[in-house]
Design an enzyme around this catalytic site. Sequence first.
Site, PDB file in Angstrom:
ATOM      1  N   SER A   3     -10.300  -7.047   8.567  1.00  0.00           N
ATOM      2  CA  SER A   3     -11.704  -6.522   8.068  1.00  0.00           C
ATOM      3  C   SER A   3     -12.059  -7.453   7.085  1.00  0.00           C
ATOM      4  O   SER A   3     -11.459  -8.389   6.321  1.00  0.00           O
ATOM      5  CB  SER A   3     -11.804  -5.130   7.502  1.00  0.00           C
ATOM      6  N   GLU A  42       0.927   4.028   1.298  1.00  0.00           N
ATOM      7  CA  GLU A  42       0.449   4.761   2.495  1.00  0.00           C
ATOM      8  C   GLU A  42       1.201   6.080   2.441  1.00  0.00           C
ATOM      9  O   GLU A  42       1.958   6.287   3.002  1.00  0.00           O
ATOM     10  CB  GLU A  42       0.580   4.120   3.725  1.00  0.00           C
ATOM     11  N   ARG A  62       0.929  -1.130  -0.162  1.00  0.00           N
ATOM     12  CA  ARG A  62       0.167  -0.006   0.093  1.00  0.00           C
ATOM     13  C   ARG A  62       1.026   1.149  -0.065  1.00  0.00           C
ATOM     14  O   ARG A  62       1.932   1.309   0.823  1.00  0.00           O
ATOM     15  CB  ARG A  62      -0.801  -0.081   1.282  1.00  0.00           C
ATOM     16  N   GLU A 102      -7.808  -1.724  14.521  1.00  0.00           N
ATOM     17  CA  GLU A 102      -8.485  -2.452  13.663  1.00  0.00           C
ATOM     18  C   GLU A 102      -7.240  -3.326  13.223  1.00  0.00           C
ATOM     19  O   GLU A 102      -6.107  -2.965  12.848  1.00  0.00           O
ATOM     20  CB  GLU A 102      -9.042  -1.559  12.441  1.00  0.00           C
ATOM     21  N   ARG A 106       0.038  -5.866  12.518  1.00  0.00           N
ATOM     22  CA  ARG A 106      -0.946  -5.098  13.448  1.00  0.00           C
ATOM     23  C   ARG A 106      -1.229  -6.079  14.561  1.00  0.00           C
ATOM     24  O   ARG A 106      -1.604  -5.674  15.871  1.00  0.00           O
ATOM     25  CB  ARG A 106      -2.152  -4.768  12.834  1.00  0.00           C
ATOM     26  N   ARG A 132       0.812   2.362  12.763  1.00  0.00           N
ATOM     27  CA  ARG A 132       0.294   1.260  12.407  1.00  0.00           C
ATOM     28  C   ARG A 132       0.160   1.020  10.789  1.00  0.00           C
ATOM     29  O   ARG A 132      -0.905   0.190  10.393  1.00  0.00           O
ATOM     30  CB  ARG A 132      -1.132   1.286  12.936  1.00  0.00           C
ATOM     31  N   HIS A 133       0.686   1.830  10.007  1.00  0.00           N
ATOM     32  CA  HIS A 133       0.728   1.787   8.846  1.00  0.00           C
ATOM     33  C   HIS A 133       2.054   1.791   8.088  1.00  0.00           C
ATOM     34  O   HIS A 133       3.005   2.520   8.416  1.00  0.00           O
ATOM     35  CB  HIS A 133      -0.006   3.178   7.911  1.00  0.00           C
TER      36      HIS A 133
HETATM   37  P1  AMO Z   1      -8.449  -3.922   4.355  1.00  0.00           P
HETATM   38  O1  AMO Z   1      -7.757  -2.738   3.482  1.00  0.00           O
HETATM   39  O2  AMO Z   1      -9.032  -3.206   5.543  1.00  0.00           O
HETATM   40  O3  AMO Z   1      -9.109  -4.830   3.904  1.00  0.00           O
HETATM   41  O4  AMO Z   1      -6.771  -4.509   4.995  1.00  0.00           O
HETATM   42  C1  AMO Z   1      -7.107  -5.722   5.817  1.00  0.00           C
HETATM   43  C2  AMO Z   1      -5.843  -5.499   7.017  1.00  0.00           C
HETATM   44  O5  AMO Z   1      -4.726  -5.367   6.610  1.00  0.00           O
HETATM   45  C3  AMO Z   1      -3.968  -4.602   7.435  1.00  0.00           C
HETATM   46  N1  AMO Z   1      -3.812  -3.342   6.745  1.00  0.00           N
HETATM   47  C4  AMO Z   1      -2.442  -2.775   6.991  1.00  0.00           C
HETATM   48  N2  AMO Z   1      -1.380  -2.989   7.986  1.00  0.00           N
HETATM   49  C5  AMO Z   1      -0.241  -2.481   7.995  1.00  0.00           C
HETATM   50  N3  AMO Z   1      -0.137  -1.241   7.011  1.00  0.00           N
HETATM   51  C6  AMO Z   1      -1.038  -0.961   6.111  1.00  0.00           C
HETATM   52  N4  AMO Z   1      -0.891  -0.093   5.323  1.00  0.00           N
HETATM   53  C7  AMO Z   1      -2.040  -1.665   6.382  1.00  0.00           C
HETATM   54  N5  AMO Z   1      -3.267  -1.731   5.404  1.00  0.00           N
HETATM   55  C8  AMO Z   1      -4.284  -2.631   5.740  1.00  0.00           C
HETATM   56  C9  AMO Z   1      -5.071  -4.005   8.472  1.00  0.00           C
HETATM   57  C10 AMO Z   1      -6.309  -4.298   8.024  1.00  0.00           C
HETATM   58  O6  AMO Z   1      -7.414  -4.440   8.848  1.00  0.00           O
HETATM   59  N6  AMO Z   1      -9.349  -7.018   0.880  1.00  0.00           N
HETATM   60  C11 AMO Z   1      -9.815  -6.348   2.256  1.00  0.00           C
HETATM   61  C12 AMO Z   1      -9.870  -7.539   3.333  1.00  0.00           C
HETATM   62  C13 AMO Z   1     -11.367  -8.452   2.949  1.00  0.00           C
HETATM   63  O7  AMO Z   1     -12.407  -8.136   2.699  1.00  0.00           O
HETATM   64  O8  AMO Z   1     -10.985  -9.786   2.896  1.00  0.00           O
HETATM   65  C14 AMO Z   1      -8.720  -5.491   2.698  1.00  0.00           C
HETATM   66  O9  AMO Z   1      -7.719  -5.508   2.318  1.00  0.00           O
HETATM   67  O10 AMO Z   1      -4.888  -5.146   9.568  1.00  0.00           O
END
Ligand code: AMO
Length: 454
Positions: A380, A234, A232, A377, A428, A240-241
Amino acid sequence: MTYINCRCIPEGGVPMSERPPVRNSGTVSKDDFGREVTVKGWVQDVRNLGGISFVILRDRFGIIQIAMPKKKTPPEVFDILTNLPRESVVAVEGTAKESTQAKMGYEVVPNAVEVLSRAASPLPLGVADKVGVEIETRYNNRYLDLRKPEIRAVFEIKSLALDLIDAFLKEKDFIEVFTPKIVASGAEGGATLFPVKYFDKEAYLAQSPQLYKQILMSTGLDQVYEIAPAFRAEPSDTIRHVSEFISFDGEMAFIESQRDVLDLIEGCMQAMIEGVIDRGQKSLELVGAQVNLPRVPYPVLTYSDAVGILASEGMEIQEGEDLGTEGEKLLGEVMSSRGNEMYWIIEYPEASKPFYIMEKDGTPFSHSFDLDYNGQEIASGGQREHRHGRLVERMRKKGLDPSSFEFYLNAFAYGMPPHGGWGLGLERLIQKMLGLANIREAILFPRDRNRLTP
Ligand code: AMO
C-alpha cells in the site's frame, strides 16, 4: 588404519591435508569419473542389499549415491557408513564413477570416511519422508524442516527476488537506505506497536520506515528504498499476518502524481517475476510453483469500483470500510476470471488512511493505493501530504498530537518537495507468487503471537 577423531582412513589412505577436491552433488562432472573426490553432506538414507550397500548423501544441491560393494570397500569404512544414524554429517573420500542406476548418473565408491557429526535418533521429524507433518511440529524443528529441499527452495527464490529488486531500483537511480528500528512514535496506528524499554524512555519497534523515508525526501536523497524488518503486534492468528516481516519500502520526491509510484512498482514487479521465472527454474520446480508473469498494465480500480464489484457478487461493504480479507479474496477471484493477477485499488476513503496520505480535495477520498496479488493486499502507499499546515491539520483530525511528531514535522517546515511511496510486504509477495498456503512458509523463523522460538 589411522583414526583422527571420528575420521577413519585405511592404511595407505589419503591424509586429511591432501584431501581430494571437494565436490557437491551439483558439481561432480564427467571429468571427475575415475578420479578421487571428497563429498560432504547429510546421510539421508542407508540401504543394505547384501553384497552391496548404498548411502544416499544429501547436500544443498541434491543427492549423491555412495556405492559400497562389500568386497571392494575397506571394511571399517563399510561398517561406519552402514551403521550411521540418518542425518549424520560425513565427509566421504572415494572414486567418482559413472552409474546408469544412480539418479544423478554417477556414484562415489568410498575409500575413507570422516564422521563430522553423529545425529541422535530417533529424529523429531523425518527429512526424506513424504508424510504430512503438523505445521507446529515443523516450526518447532525448523533446522530439520529446512533440510527438505522443497522447503529450502522458497528461500532461494526469496534471495533471487531480492537481487532482482535491488538491480531494478539501482538501475533507476534509487539509493538503498537503512532507518532506525527503535523509534519514538508509531506511524501505522497505536494498536500494533511493540513497546521497548529504551534506557529511561519509552520506545517502540518500528512498524514501518514511514516517517524516516519521508524525512529523507527533504534532504536531496530523493529516491530511496529500504528492505528491512518491520514489527507489528498483530493480535490475530491469520495466514497473512506475522509480528515481524520484511518491509520493502520506497519513497520518491518530485512526483507529478501517485501514478509515478504505480509505474515504478509495476516495472519492479514485472522485472522481478520475469527474473524469477527465468533464473529460478530449479527452485520453482522443487516448490512445485507455477508462476505467471502478470498482465500489464495492471488494471486500476477505484475503491468505489471495488465496492461495486463486490456488491454485484453479493458482498456488501459499507462505504468507507476496509474490503477485508474475504472482500479481497472475492475481488481476486473476479479479477482472475478477467485474466488479472495483479491490480491496483486506488482512492480509498481518506478517513480509512493514515495522516500522512494526501486527501483528494473536494471528495471524501485520498491519493492512496493498494496493490493486490491473487486476492491479497501485498502493498500500500500513496501520495503524501507534504504541506506542513495541511499535515498538522490531518494529524489533529486523526486524534494525534503533532508535538509527538516534532522530529518529523520539522522536516516539512523548511522545504519539502511533493512525494509519494509504498510499503510492500516481501513475504506476502513471495506467498502469493509461489501459491504458499501460509505467509510463514516464506519466513525462516516466523514470529507471531504464539511463537518466539526458534
Ligand atoms: P501497511 O500498514 O499497509 O502500510 O503495510 C504495508 C505492507 O506491509 C505488509 N504487512 C504485513 N505483512 C505481514 N504481516 C503483517 N502483520 C503485516 N502488516 C503489513 C503488507 C502491507 O501491504 N507505511 C505504509 C506504507 C506506505 O504508505 O508507504 C504501511 O506500512 O504487505
